[in-house]
Design an enzyme around this catalytic site. Structure first.
Site, short mmCIF file in Angstrom:
data_model
loop_
_atom_site.label_atom_id
_atom_site.label_comp_id
_atom_site.label_asym_id
_atom_site.label_seq_id
_atom_site.Cartn_x
_atom_site.Cartn_y
_atom_site.Cartn_z
N SER A 18 -8.11 -4.11 5.18
CA SER A 18 -8.63 -3.17 5.83
C SER A 18 -8.03 -3.11 7.24
O SER A 18 -7.74 -4.16 7.87
CB SER A 18 -10.31 -3.27 5.95
N SER A 20 -9.60 -1.42 9.67
CA SER A 20 -10.63 -0.80 10.51
C SER A 20 -10.74 -1.76 11.83
O SER A 20 -10.98 -1.14 12.77
CB SER A 20 -12.09 -0.72 9.90
N THR A 70 -17.20 0.11 2.68
CA THR A 70 -16.17 0.74 1.88
C THR A 70 -16.37 0.05 0.57
O THR A 70 -17.29 -0.37 0.12
CB THR A 70 -14.85 0.26 2.81
N LYS A 74 -20.56 1.81 -1.24
CA LYS A 74 -21.22 3.04 -0.42
C LYS A 74 -22.37 3.50 -1.14
O LYS A 74 -23.47 3.95 -0.36
CB LYS A 74 -19.93 4.06 -0.46
N ASN A 96 -21.27 5.47 4.39
CA ASN A 96 -20.07 4.80 4.88
C ASN A 96 -20.29 4.21 6.17
O ASN A 96 -19.45 3.24 6.77
CB ASN A 96 -19.03 5.57 4.58
N GLY A 135 -10.68 17.32 -7.81
CA GLY A 135 -11.54 16.29 -7.84
C GLY A 135 -12.98 16.34 -7.38
O GLY A 135 -13.33 17.37 -6.77
N GLY A 138 -16.50 10.39 -5.48
CA GLY A 138 -17.09 10.21 -4.25
C GLY A 138 -16.47 11.03 -3.08
O GLY A 138 -17.14 11.29 -2.40
N ALA A 139 -15.30 11.03 -3.05
CA ALA A 139 -14.68 11.58 -1.74
C ALA A 139 -15.12 13.08 -1.85
O ALA A 139 -15.25 13.67 -0.60
CB ALA A 139 -13.17 11.19 -1.83
N GLY A 255 -3.60 11.46 3.96
CA GLY A 255 -5.14 11.28 4.38
C GLY A 255 -5.07 10.14 5.47
O GLY A 255 -6.42 9.91 5.88
P1 NDP Z 1 -13.58 8.51 -7.63
O1 NDP Z 1 -13.12 7.16 -8.63
O2 NDP Z 1 -15.11 8.49 -7.00
O3 NDP Z 1 -13.37 9.49 -8.00
C1 NDP Z 1 -11.89 9.83 -8.67
C2 NDP Z 1 -11.78 11.41 -9.04
O4 NDP Z 1 -10.36 11.60 -9.44
C3 NDP Z 1 -12.36 11.70 -10.12
O5 NDP Z 1 -12.50 13.13 -10.11
C4 NDP Z 1 -11.51 11.87 -11.54
O6 NDP Z 1 -11.62 12.84 -12.28
C5 NDP Z 1 -10.43 12.18 -10.55
N1 NDP Z 1 -9.01 11.52 -11.32
C6 NDP Z 1 -8.83 10.34 -11.34
N2 NDP Z 1 -7.70 10.07 -12.09
C7 NDP Z 1 -7.00 11.22 -12.42
C8 NDP Z 1 -5.81 11.79 -13.00
N3 NDP Z 1 -4.95 10.84 -13.58
N4 NDP Z 1 -5.96 13.07 -13.38
C9 NDP Z 1 -6.85 14.04 -12.82
N5 NDP Z 1 -7.87 13.35 -12.16
C10 NDP Z 1 -8.09 12.23 -12.10
O7 NDP Z 1 -12.54 7.98 -6.16
P2 NDP Z 1 -13.00 8.66 -4.69
O8 NDP Z 1 -13.47 10.11 -4.77
O9 NDP Z 1 -13.48 7.70 -4.01
O10 NDP Z 1 -11.53 8.60 -4.07
C11 NDP Z 1 -10.48 9.51 -4.41
C12 NDP Z 1 -9.33 9.53 -3.44
O11 NDP Z 1 -9.42 9.81 -2.31
C13 NDP Z 1 -8.42 8.19 -3.55
O12 NDP Z 1 -7.08 8.03 -3.68
C14 NDP Z 1 -9.04 7.38 -2.27
O13 NDP Z 1 -8.28 6.47 -1.67
C15 NDP Z 1 -9.06 8.66 -1.37
N6 NDP Z 1 -9.84 8.65 -0.29
C16 NDP Z 1 -9.51 8.72 1.20
C17 NDP Z 1 -10.12 8.46 2.15
C18 NDP Z 1 -9.46 8.73 3.59
O14 NDP Z 1 -10.10 8.28 4.41
N7 NDP Z 1 -8.40 9.06 3.65
C19 NDP Z 1 -11.69 8.33 2.14
C20 NDP Z 1 -12.13 8.30 0.70
C21 NDP Z 1 -11.28 8.53 -0.28
P3 NDP Z 1 -12.75 12.59 -13.43
O15 NDP Z 1 -14.16 12.77 -12.82
O16 NDP Z 1 -12.45 13.50 -14.63
O17 NDP Z 1 -12.73 11.18 -14.00
#
Ligand code: NDP
Length: 288
Positions: A18, A20, A70, A74, A96, A135, A138-139, A255
């Protein structure tokens, strides 16, 4: 932890990676001699996977005043605060940021969506724009409410599994907090491969980029002069931003600014001071 007890921590597992602590140290250094950052000491806290509550309790007993939370805690943090939530944390279903209240209890906030919005606004207006959110994890859940409050004309949530996109959109339409009832434009949902239309802002919140995978979206989803935003960041171009480049999109952003932006929101919550993200973001970019 260091031998001196920190007042603020980032809790996760794993946590060694991290950034942070560096981000918050740079924020605090922007306010030399300010009483609000007197004794501000921020460190990493590794909690056992089944030991989030015990770790926070021990931190609080030793004088801890706030924490960033993190992966993978969360949702544990959401349960930990037992309903002591800001409306945006309630909307996101995840916490968070923990902050100590005057009654000695922690309350939970979610600053991820605000971090995203402040970064997006550096590049584009959101008001009256058409937004595509890729997507529904969670994000995306943290982003949808804050996005909607910026008054775009349309938000479409597209996800590999349609039912998750639909659930997310329904939660925004039919939730019972004030923010959830706030209706602007229209919000729809669809699976990735069926996305129709053109969008001014296309945000990738899937974790596909983490796995090095591309998304099955058409080049035509990007409107002329669109902003392509990938929540993922890294030294190399992400697969989604490569797709956007190949589709002719000039404005492509990762991001990292969202990460620094959500940290700035947390810092302000704890200290009442708004740090300048620009120099910190520049420093972070050099560290990648
Ligand atoms: P989650 O595991 O909660 O969600 C993942 C999502 O991605 C779901 O919608 C899933 O779809 C989809 N997904 C995963 N693999 C694939 C694929 N191969 N093709 C298409 N869709 C796919 O993750 P988070 O929401 O927590 O995080 C998502 C991204 O956001 C990560 O890359 C994370 O690093 C980034 N992030 C960045 C932050 C920042 O501060 N910059 C803060 C928080 C997150 P399905 O529902 O169909 O499985």
């Amino acid at each position: 932890m260091t031998t001196t007890q920190p007042t603020y921590v980032v809790i996760g597992n794993p946590i060694a990676h991290s950034k942070s602590p560096q981000i918050h140290a740079l924020f605090a250094a922007q306010f030399p001699n300010h009483s609000a950052v007197e004794g501000f000491l921020y460190d990493r806290l590794l909690a056992p996977l089944d030991g989030f509550t015990a770790a926070v309790d021990a931190f609080a007993a030793a004088g801890g005043r706030g924490a960033n939370v993190t992966v993978p805690f969360k949702e544990d943090a959401f349960r930990f605060v037992e309903g002591r939530l800001t409306s945006r944390a309630s909307l996101a279903g995840a916490v968070n940021t923990l902050a100590l209240r005057s009654d000695g209890l922690f309350y939970g906030d979610n600053t991820d969506g605000a971090g995203l919005i402040s970064d997006l606004l550096r590049y584009s207006e959101i008001k009256q724009k058409k937004v595509l959110l890729l997507g529904a994890g969670g994000a995306a859940r943290g982003a949808l409410g804050p996005l909607k409050r910026e008054n775009p004309s349309l938000i479409v949530v597209a996800n590999r599994s349609l039912h998750k996109a639909e659930l997310l959109v329904q939660s925004i339409k039919f939730g019972n907090s004030t923010e959830l009832q706030y209706q602007v434009g229209s919000v729809g949902s669809m699976p990735l491969a069926e996305i129709q239309g053109q969008f001014d802002i296309v945000i990738n919140s899937t974790s596909a980029s983490l796995a090095g995978e591309r998304l099955p979206i058409k080049k035509s989803v990007f409107a002329p002069n669109a902003l392509a935003y990938d929540m993922m960041y890294g030294k190399a171009e992400t697969p989604f931003l490569a797709q956007a480049r190949e589709a002719g999109v000039e404005l492509r952003v990762d991001g990292l600014g969202m990460l620094v932006g959500q940290a700035a929101e947390a810092f302000e919550l704890w200290t009442g001071l708004r740090p300048d993200v620009e120099p910190v973001l520049q420093w972070m970019r050099e560290q990648l």
